[in-house]
Design a protein around this motif. Sequence first.
Motif, short mmCIF file in Angstrom:
data_model
loop_
_atom_site.label_atom_id
_atom_site.label_comp_id
_atom_site.label_asym_id
_atom_site.label_seq_id
_atom_site.Cartn_x
_atom_site.Cartn_y
_atom_site.Cartn_z
N VAL A 21 5.66 1.23 8.26
CA VAL A 21 6.25 0.36 7.21
C VAL A 21 6.19 0.24 5.80
CG1 VAL A 21 6.76 -2.51 7.36
CG2 VAL A 21 6.13 -1.18 9.75
N TYR A 22 7.09 0.72 5.18
CA TYR A 22 7.32 1.21 3.64
C TYR A 22 7.54 -0.01 2.93
CZ TYR A 22 7.26 5.51 5.83
OH TYR A 22 6.60 6.70 6.56
N ILE A 23 6.46 -0.28 1.57
CA ILE A 23 6.37 -1.67 1.58
C ILE A 23 6.18 -1.55 -0.06
CG2 ILE A 23 5.55 -4.42 1.37
CD1 ILE A 23 3.99 -3.91 4.05
N GLY A 24 6.61 -1.96 -1.05
CA GLY A 24 6.37 -1.73 -2.40
C GLY A 24 6.38 -3.54 -3.05
N ALA A 32 2.24 2.50 2.67
CA ALA A 32 3.17 2.82 4.36
C ALA A 32 1.87 2.19 4.39
CB ALA A 32 3.07 4.09 4.19
N HIS A 33 1.88 1.24 5.95
CA HIS A 33 1.61 0.56 6.91
C HIS A 33 1.89 1.22 8.49
CE1 HIS A 33 0.00 -2.31 4.77
NE2 HIS A 33 1.16 -2.21 3.63
N ASP A 34 0.82 1.70 9.53
CA ASP A 34 1.23 1.63 10.97
C ASP A 34 1.74 0.70 11.22
OD1 ASP A 34 0.15 1.03 12.93
OD2 ASP A 34 -0.13 3.32 13.64
N ALA A 35 3.00 0.47 11.34
CA ALA A 35 3.73 -0.67 11.89
C ALA A 35 3.15 -0.97 13.53
CB ALA A 35 5.34 0.32 12.33
N ASP A 36 1.84 -0.35 14.26
CA ASP A 36 1.39 -1.50 15.79
C ASP A 36 0.27 -2.13 14.61
OD1 ASP A 36 3.74 -0.31 17.37
OD2 ASP A 36 1.72 1.44 17.41
N VAL A 59 11.66 11.32 3.76
CA VAL A 59 11.17 11.08 2.22
C VAL A 59 11.79 9.26 2.21
CG1 VAL A 59 11.96 11.71 0.30
CG2 VAL A 59 12.45 13.38 2.02
N VAL A 60 10.75 8.98 1.33
CA VAL A 60 11.08 7.34 1.68
C VAL A 60 11.69 7.61 0.24
CG1 VAL A 60 10.04 5.56 0.63
CG2 VAL A 60 9.00 6.87 2.60
N LEU A 71 9.52 10.00 -2.06
CA LEU A 71 7.70 10.32 -1.68
C LEU A 71 7.83 10.61 0.01
CD1 LEU A 71 8.41 6.85 -3.34
CD2 LEU A 71 5.50 7.80 -3.09
N ASP A 72 7.43 11.97 0.40
CA ASP A 72 6.85 12.49 1.40
C ASP A 72 6.78 10.90 2.94
OD1 ASP A 72 4.74 13.47 3.58
OD2 ASP A 72 6.39 14.80 3.30
N ALA A 73 7.01 11.49 3.17
CA ALA A 73 7.33 9.20 4.31
C ALA A 73 6.19 10.06 4.70
CB ALA A 73 7.92 9.40 5.10
N MET A 74 5.45 11.17 5.55
CA MET A 74 3.87 11.19 6.13
C MET A 74 2.33 11.48 4.84
SD MET A 74 5.17 11.52 9.31
CE MET A 74 3.26 11.73 10.06
#
Length: 115
Positions: A21-24, A32-36, A59-60, A71-74
Amino acid sequence: WVAYNPFAVTLSSPAVAAGRVYIGSTDSVFTAHDADTGAIVWRKDVQSYTSSPAVANGVVYAGGGLGLNMLDAMSGTILKTFDVGFAYYSSPVVVNGMVYVGSFNGKVYAFGLPD
C-alpha cells in the motif's frame, strides 16, 4: 492495521499493488506498507504529496508541489523526477502503456512506461 502520522495529513487515496500500500502525506514523506501487516517497507522524504499515486510495471508515480516522482515500487529509490514548473495536484493515470498527468499550467503531460 492503521498507518498514523501525527505530523501530517493524508489528502490522497493510497495505491495498492503487489502486496503493498503506497501512501503520500503533506509532510513530504511517502511510504510503502505491507498490505497484510501495515509494517512500513520503505519511506522516502520527497515533495509534498497531494495527489493519489498510481503503480505500473514496478514503478510508483506520485507527486505534488511542482513535480511527478517516479519511484521503484520495491525499494523506494527515486528513478526520476519531472518538474512541470507549476503547481501540480492531479493524480497520474496509467492507460495503454502511458502515464498522464495534468498541471495548473494548462498542460497534460504523457510519459511512456518503462519496460
